[in-house]
Design an enzyme around this catalytic site. Structure first.
Site, PDB file in Angstrom:
ATOM      1  N   LYS A 121      20.373  40.325  27.389  1.00  0.00           N
ATOM      2  CA  LYS A 121      20.862  40.301  26.013  1.00  0.00           C
ATOM      3  C   LYS A 121      19.819  39.550  25.183  1.00  0.00           C
ATOM      4  O   LYS A 121      19.662  38.334  25.315  1.00  0.00           O
ATOM      5  CB  LYS A 121      22.216  39.601  25.948  1.00  0.00           C
ATOM      6  CG  LYS A 121      22.849  39.633  24.581  1.00  0.00           C
ATOM      7  CD  LYS A 121      24.291  39.221  24.691  1.00  0.00           C
ATOM      8  CE  LYS A 121      25.041  39.112  23.401  1.00  0.00           C
ATOM      9  NZ  LYS A 121      24.349  38.869  22.200  1.00  0.00           N
ATOM     10  N   ASP A 123      18.013  37.786  22.203  1.00  0.00           N
ATOM     11  CA  ASP A 123      18.592  36.946  21.159  1.00  0.00           C
ATOM     12  C   ASP A 123      17.776  37.080  19.879  1.00  0.00           C
ATOM     13  O   ASP A 123      16.851  36.314  19.631  1.00  0.00           O
ATOM     14  CB  ASP A 123      18.608  35.490  21.644  1.00  0.00           C
ATOM     15  CG  ASP A 123      19.541  34.651  20.808  1.00  0.00           C
ATOM     16  OD1 ASP A 123      20.262  35.227  19.970  1.00  0.00           O
ATOM     17  OD2 ASP A 123      19.550  33.425  20.978  1.00  0.00           O
ATOM     18  N   TYR A 231      17.520  49.401  22.990  1.00  0.00           N
ATOM     19  CA  TYR A 231      18.439  49.510  24.129  1.00  0.00           C
ATOM     20  C   TYR A 231      19.589  50.487  23.942  1.00  0.00           C
ATOM     21  O   TYR A 231      20.529  50.480  24.722  1.00  0.00           O
ATOM     22  CB  TYR A 231      18.991  48.127  24.495  1.00  0.00           C
ATOM     23  CG  TYR A 231      19.479  47.314  23.311  1.00  0.00           C
ATOM     24  CD1 TYR A 231      20.529  47.752  22.511  1.00  0.00           C
ATOM     25  CD2 TYR A 231      18.862  46.108  22.981  1.00  0.00           C
ATOM     26  CE1 TYR A 231      20.954  47.023  21.438  1.00  0.00           C
ATOM     27  CE2 TYR A 231      19.287  45.355  21.900  1.00  0.00           C
ATOM     28  CZ  TYR A 231      20.331  45.816  21.136  1.00  0.00           C
ATOM     29  OH  TYR A 231      20.750  45.092  20.062  1.00  0.00           O
ATOM     30  N   LYS A 318      27.715  35.701  28.232  1.00  0.00           N
ATOM     31  CA  LYS A 318      26.767  34.817  27.536  1.00  0.00           C
ATOM     32  C   LYS A 318      26.474  33.552  28.324  1.00  0.00           C
ATOM     33  O   LYS A 318      27.367  32.962  28.925  1.00  0.00           O
ATOM     34  CB  LYS A 318      27.305  34.474  26.147  1.00  0.00           C
ATOM     35  CG  LYS A 318      27.198  35.680  25.219  1.00  0.00           C
ATOM     36  CD  LYS A 318      27.697  35.401  23.833  1.00  0.00           C
ATOM     37  CE  LYS A 318      26.703  34.726  22.952  1.00  0.00           C
ATOM     38  NZ  LYS A 318      27.118  34.663  21.553  1.00  0.00           N
ATOM     39  N   CYS A 412       6.476   0.482   6.329  1.00  0.00           N
ATOM     40  CA  CYS A 412       5.791   1.735   6.652  1.00  0.00           C
ATOM     41  C   CYS A 412       4.823   1.483   7.824  1.00  0.00           C
ATOM     42  O   CYS A 412       3.978   0.581   7.736  1.00  0.00           O
ATOM     43  CB  CYS A 412       5.016   2.226   5.435  1.00  0.00           C
ATOM     44  SG  CYS A 412       3.964   3.634   5.816  1.00  0.00           S
ATOM     45  N   CYS A 415       1.096   1.904   6.091  1.00  0.00           N
ATOM     46  CA  CYS A 415       0.510   1.038   5.061  1.00  0.00           C
ATOM     47  C   CYS A 415       1.255  -0.280   4.897  1.00  0.00           C
ATOM     48  O   CYS A 415       0.850  -1.128   4.107  1.00  0.00           O
ATOM     49  CB  CYS A 415       0.430   1.775   3.729  1.00  0.00           C
ATOM     50  SG  CYS A 415       2.032   2.069   2.993  1.00  0.00           S
ATOM     51  N   CYS A 430       8.621   5.771   2.573  1.00  0.00           N
ATOM     52  CA  CYS A 430       7.605   4.816   2.156  1.00  0.00           C
ATOM     53  C   CYS A 430       7.338   5.114   0.683  1.00  0.00           C
ATOM     54  O   CYS A 430       6.913   6.223   0.340  1.00  0.00           O
ATOM     55  CB  CYS A 430       6.323   5.013   2.969  1.00  0.00           C
ATOM     56  SG  CYS A 430       4.920   4.175   2.205  1.00  0.00           S
TER      57      CYS A 430
HETATM   58  S1  IVH Z   1      24.250  47.139  23.346  1.00  0.00           S
HETATM   59  C1  IVH Z   1      27.852  49.102  20.724  1.00  0.00           C
HETATM   60  N1  IVH Z   1      22.378  45.848  24.605  1.00  0.00           N
HETATM   61  O1  IVH Z   1      23.960  41.645  21.045  1.00  0.00           O
HETATM   62  C2  IVH Z   1      27.064  47.869  20.963  1.00  0.00           C
HETATM   63  N2  IVH Z   1      23.225  44.871  22.619  1.00  0.00           N
HETATM   64  O2  IVH Z   1      26.506  40.260  20.598  1.00  0.00           O
HETATM   65  C3  IVH Z   1      25.768  48.188  21.553  1.00  0.00           C
HETATM   66  N3  IVH Z   1      22.115  42.779  21.982  1.00  0.00           N
HETATM   67  O3  IVH Z   1      25.231  43.823  18.623  1.00  0.00           O
HETATM   68  C4  IVH Z   1      24.965  46.976  21.788  1.00  0.00           C
HETATM   69  N4  IVH Z   1      20.692  42.716  23.664  1.00  0.00           N
HETATM   70  O4  IVH Z   1      22.671  43.112  18.526  1.00  0.00           O
HETATM   71  C5  IVH Z   1      23.213  45.831  23.540  1.00  0.00           C
HETATM   72  N5  IVH Z   1      20.692  44.873  25.842  1.00  0.00           N
HETATM   73  C6  IVH Z   1      21.491  44.848  24.781  1.00  0.00           C
HETATM   74  C7  IVH Z   1      21.460  43.821  23.818  1.00  0.00           C
HETATM   75  C8  IVH Z   1      22.363  43.863  22.746  1.00  0.00           C
HETATM   76  C9  IVH Z   1      21.099  42.111  22.561  1.00  0.00           C
HETATM   77  C10 IVH Z   1      22.773  42.332  20.744  1.00  0.00           C
HETATM   78  C11 IVH Z   1      23.165  43.436  19.798  1.00  0.00           C
HETATM   79  C12 IVH Z   1      24.662  43.385  19.799  1.00  0.00           C
HETATM   80  C13 IVH Z   1      24.899  41.931  20.047  1.00  0.00           C
HETATM   81  C14 IVH Z   1      26.298  41.634  20.486  1.00  0.00           C
END
Ligand code: IVH
Length: 695
Positions: A121, A123, A231, A318, A412, A415, A430
Site C-alpha cells: 500500500k 503512501d 495498481y 495498515k 543566545c 551572540c 534572539c
Molecule cells: S486499490 C477501489 N492498491 O490506498 C479501490 N490502493 O486507503 C482501489 N493505495 O484509495 C484501490 N496502494 O489511494 C489500491 N496497491 C494499492 C494501493 C492503494 C495505495 C491507496 C489508494 C486507496 C487508498 C485507500
C-alpha cells in the site's frame, strides 16, 4: 429510566456531531492543505468510533456523514472533471483477524476457488490516468470520489509516467489508477530546502506528494522528484481475466507497476506476505503504510461489488506508524535566520522508515518540559503527522541514575544576547536580529537561495565572505570586487567570474522574489508574491499602514505586524535603498497579464488547432485580461474553436448555450477593445510588445 435513555441518546448525538466535525476538519487539513495535525492512526480511531456509534444507532446515520463518503481534495485552482468510475477508498484495519474475516467472507460469498493478489500500500496521493490511443490524455486526482481535479499538466512532469505507451495491443481508451508519492531522498531534500527558506516543511512524504502534485506551476513539479506506481486498470470490455494479468499487460506498455505483488491462495499466504513486508518495507526507498489484499479474478471482483465507499473485493491492512527507541546523547540549541532558537536532539543513530536518524526536533522548551526529557534517556522517535522525525516519548523504565535535566539557554548560544519570548509564541528568539552572526549569515544564505535571488553560491562562500568582513548585509554582495573574491580560499578566475555573473543575473529577479529574499519574518514565498502583486512597488508597501496590510488576502495580524516592524527600522529602509541602487527590481512589471484589459471578465475555453500554438493563444487571453479554463461550464463566456475542435466541448457549449467563436473573430474582439491581437511573445510589432520585450 426514560429520562436516562433520553440523556444517553443526546450524549451520543453530541459525540457523533463532535466526531463528524473533527473528521471534517482533519480531512480538510489532510486533503486540501496537505498539512495534517494528527497521525493516520488517530484519524482512523476517530472514524472507527463514529462507525461504531452509527452501527449501534443506524437512525443517526446521515448521507453526508464521513462514514458514507471519501474525503475531498478539490481545489479552486484546478478544473474539475467527473470520474468515469467512482474513485473509492479501501476498508482498512490494523487487525489481522479482520483480514481473516475479509478472506472468509469472500470464500463464503463466492463459494468457489479463487486467488488473492497482495500488494504494497503506497503512501502517497491517488491518481487516475486516462490513456487514449496510447497517449496520456488526462490525469485526475481523487477529488471527492465523483469529481477530480485536472492535474494533467503537472503529471506530465513526473518522470516515470509515460506520455505515450510502448508496444501494441492496448485498448483504445482505458484508465489506470495508482499512487503518486515522494521517495524519502527527494522528500528530505525538499524539506531541507524549505527549512532553509523558512517555509513550513511538509509533515511527511505523502503530504509533500499531494502538495507537489497541486503546484500551480507545472514546471515546478519536475524538481520535486515525484514517482508513481499504478495498481488498478479500468475500462470497458478489457481483455483480462485477472487483476494480475491486467497489471502484467500495463507493465508491458511501459507503465510503472510494482513487481512486489504476490498471488496467494489462502489466508496463510496473505499472513506470510504481511509479515515479510512489515519488516522488509523498512528498507524500501519510499513510504508504504500497509498491504492491500485484492480478489484477483475480475469476474469475482464484479460479483462481490462495492459498498457506497469501499470495494468488497479488497481490504487494506495498515501498519502502525513506525517507532524506534534510542538514546538521547545531547541537545543543541540552534539559531535560525529569524533568531528562533530550536532545541535539536542528538541521538544514538537508529534506523527508522528507511533512513538512519541521528537528530530529531524537540520543537521548544514547553515540549521538552512536557516530555520530562533528560540527557541520557531512552526516547521514542517517530516519523508521524508532524515535522520529521520527532521525539514522542521517554521510556521511563530505562532511565538510569546519571541522566541530566537539560537547561534551555537564557542567552543566545551564538551572540550571548538574552533571549526573549513574545506573548503567544512557543519559541524563544534572539532579538539581536541585525548583529547576531548566525542570523546575519542565515539571512545572507536565504537571500541568495534558489527561490529568492538564486545566486549560485553555497553556505561556505557566505561564511568566508562574512568572516573576512566583506559582506554584512545583502547589499554588500553587489559591491564585491573580483579581487576580493580571488582572495577567498580556493577561488580562481573562473569561480569569481561565475559568481559575479550570477549576481548580475540576479538583478533581473522579479519583485516578489526580491521581497521574499529580504527575509522579513513570516513573509514566505507565497506571501511575498501576493504582497508584490497587491502593492506593485516597495514604496507603496513601505507606506502601507496596518489596516491596508490587513486588507490583503491571506495577510493576518502576525504578518502585518512583522512587516511594519521590519520597515520601522531605519537600517532596513537603508538596506532597501542600497539594493535599489544596486539595480534590483523593487516593482512589479507589466507582465503579459496586464498588457490590456480588452478581455477582462471573460472566461475562454480553447479547443482545436490555431495559426499559432495553443500556449500562445492562452497567453493572448491572459495577456489581455481574460481567463483561461480547460473545461466548458456555466462560467464559460466563449468557446474558442480552432481546426479539429474537440466534439465533447462543442457539444457541451451547445447544450449550455455558450457562444462558439473562431480565431479571426477572437482577434477582432481584442482589437475592437483596444487590446493586443498579435502574438504576445513574438517580435515587437507595436508599443505594447516593445514594452514587454524590455523585461
Ligand atoms: S486499490 C477501489 N492498491 O490506498 C479501490 N490502493 O486507503 C482501489 N493505495 O484509495 C484501490 N496502494 O489511494 C489500491 N496497491 C494499492 C494501493 C492503494 C495505495 C491507496 C489508494 C486507496 C487508498 C485507500
Amino acid at each position: 429510566m426514560l429520562e436516562l435513555h433520553k440523556v444517553d441518546i443526546n450524549d451520543i448525538k453530541k459525540r457523533i456531531n463532535e466526531l463528524r466535525a473533527s473528521i471534517a476538519e482533519n480531512n480538510r487539513r489532510y486533503y486540501v492543505e496537505s498539512a495534517p495535525v494528527i497521525s493516520d492512526y488517530e484519524f482512523d480511531m476517530l472514524m472507527n468510533e463514529l462507525a461504531a456509534l452509527e452501527k449501534a444507532h443506524p437512525e443517526l446515520v446521515t448521507p453526508d456523514s464521513p462514514t458514507q463518503k471519501v474525503g475531498s481534495d478539490l481545489r479552486r485552482e484546478f478544473d474539475q472533471y467527473p470520474h468515469r468510475y467512482p474513485m473509492l477508498s479501501l476498508g482498512n484495519t490494523y487487525d489481522m483477524s479482520e483480514v481473516e474475516a475479509f478472506a472468509d467472507r469472500a470464500v463464503r460469498s463466492l463459494g468457489t476457488s479463487f486467488t488473492f493478489c497482495c500488494e504494497l500500500k503506497f503512501d502517497g496521493t491517488a491518481i487516475c490516468l486516462t490513456y487514449r490511443d496510447g497517449k496520456l490524455f488526462r490525469a485526475l486526482t481523487r477529488g471527492d470520489g465523483t469529481v477530480g481535479d485536472d492535474v494533467t499538466e503537472n503529471v506530465r512532469h513526473i518522470s516515470n509516467i509515460p506520455q505515450e505507451l510502448h508496444g501494441t495491443g492496448f485498448p483504445a481508451e482505458f484508465e489506470i489508477r495508482g499512487e503518486i508519492y515522494m521517495p524519502y531522498k527527494a522528500f528530505d531534500r525538499l524539506n531541507e530546502e524549505r527549512l532553509r527558506d523558512e517555509d513550513q516543511p511538509f509533515a511527511n512524504p505523502r503530504n509533500a506528494a499531494s502538495g507537489s502534485l497541486k503546484l500551480i506551476n507545472p514546471r515546478e513539479v519536475s524538481h520535486r522528484g515525484l514517482e508513481c506506481t499504478l495498481y488498478h486498470v479500468l475500462g470497458e470490455n478489457l481483455p483480462f481475466a485477472t487483476h494480475e494479468e491486467a497489471l502484467e499487460a500495463a507493465a508491458g506498455w511501459g507503465l510503472p507497476v510494482s513487481d512486489k505483488r504476490r498471488i496467494c491462495r489462502d489466508i496463510s499466504g496473505i499472513e506470510e506476505y504481511i509479515n515479510y513486508w512489515d519488516t522488509a518495507r523498512k528498507a524500501l526507498p519510499f513510504a508504504t503504510d500497509g498491504i492491500v489484499i485484492k480478489v484477483n479474478e475480475l469476474a469475482y471482483q464484479k460479483e462481490l461489488g462495492y459498498t457506497a465507499k469501499f470495494p468488497r473485493w479488497a481490504v487494506a491492512y495498515k501498519f502502525k506508524a513506525e517507532q524506534a527507541l534510542t538514546r538521547l546523547l545531547s541537545i543543541d540549541y540552534q539559531v535560525g535566520r529569524t533568531g528562533a532558537v530550536t532545541p535539536v536532539a542528538n541521538l544514538e543513530p537508529v534506523l527508522l522508515s528507511g533512513t538512519t536518524v541521528k537528530r530529531a526536533s524537540l520543537h521548544n522548551s514547553d515540549q521538552m518540559q512536557a516530555l520530562d526529557i533528560r540527557i541520557g534517556d531512552y526516547v521514542y522517535v517517530e516519523k508521524g503527522g508532524e515535522i520529521i522525525p520527532k521525539i514522542t516519548g521517554v521510556e521511563l523504565s530505562r532511565r538510569g541514575p546519571d541522566t541530566e535535566i537539560p537547561v534551555f539557554p537564557e542567552k543566545c548560544p551564538d551572540c550571548g544576547t538574552p533571549l526573549v519570548r513574545d506573548e503567544g509564541e512557543a519559541r524563544f528568539f534572539c532579538p539581536n536580529t541585525d548583529g547576531c552572526p548566525t542570523q546575519i549569515k542565515g539571512k545572507l544564505v536565504h537571500f541568495i537561495s534558489r527561490k529568492a535571488m538564486n545566486v549560485i553560491a553555497g553556505d561556505a562562500t557566505i561564511d568566508q565572505l562574512f568572516n573576512l568582513g566583506y559582506v554584512k548585509t545583502p547589499a554588500d554582495l553587489y559591491s564585491l570586487t573580483r579581487e576580493q573574491l580571488l582572495s577567498l580560499e580556493g577561488w580562481k578566475d573562473r569561480s569569481a567570474a561565475r559568481f559575479l555573473d550570477s549576481l548580475d543575473a540576479s538583478r533581473k529577479t522579479e519583485f516578489g522574489h526580491v521581497l521574499f529574499a529580504l527575509g522579513i519574518r513570516y513573509v514566505g514565498e507565497t506571501t511575498a508574491k501576493s504582497l508584490a502583486h497587491h502593492f506593485k512597488d516597495i514604496d507603496t508597501l513601505m507606506a502601507a499602514d496596518r489596516e491596508t496590510l490587513l486588507s490583503v488576502e491571506d495577510i493576518g495580524e502576525v504578518i502585518a505586524d512583522s512587516i511594519l516592524e521590519y520597515f520601522s527600522k531605519p537600517a532596513h529602509r537603508e538596506e532597501v535603498e542600497r539594493l535599489k541602487k544596486a539595480g534590483l527590481r523593487f516593482s512589479e512589471d507589466q507582465g503579459p497579464e496586464t498588457i490590456s484589459s480588452a478581455l477582462e471578465g471573460l472566461t475562454f475555453v480553447i479547443t482545436g488547432n490555431f495559426s499559432i500554438s495553443r500556449d500562445e493563444i492562452k497567453k493572448m487571453i491572459s495577456g489581455n485580461g481574460g481567463k483561461n479554463s480547460s473545461s466548458v461550464s456555466g462560467r464559460t463566456s466563449y468557446l474558442l474553436a480552432g481546426e479539429k475542435p474537440g466534439p465533447e466541448k462543442i457539444r457541451k457549449a451547445g447544450s449550455l448555450g455558450i457562444e462558439i467563436i473562431g480565431e479571426d473573430r477572437f482577434r477582432e474582439m481584442i482589437s475592437e477593445k483596444g487590446g493586443q491581437a498579435g502574438n504576445i511573445d513574438g517580435n515587437p510589432s507595436d508599443d505594447n510588445a516593445v514594452q514587454l520585450s524590455l523585461f
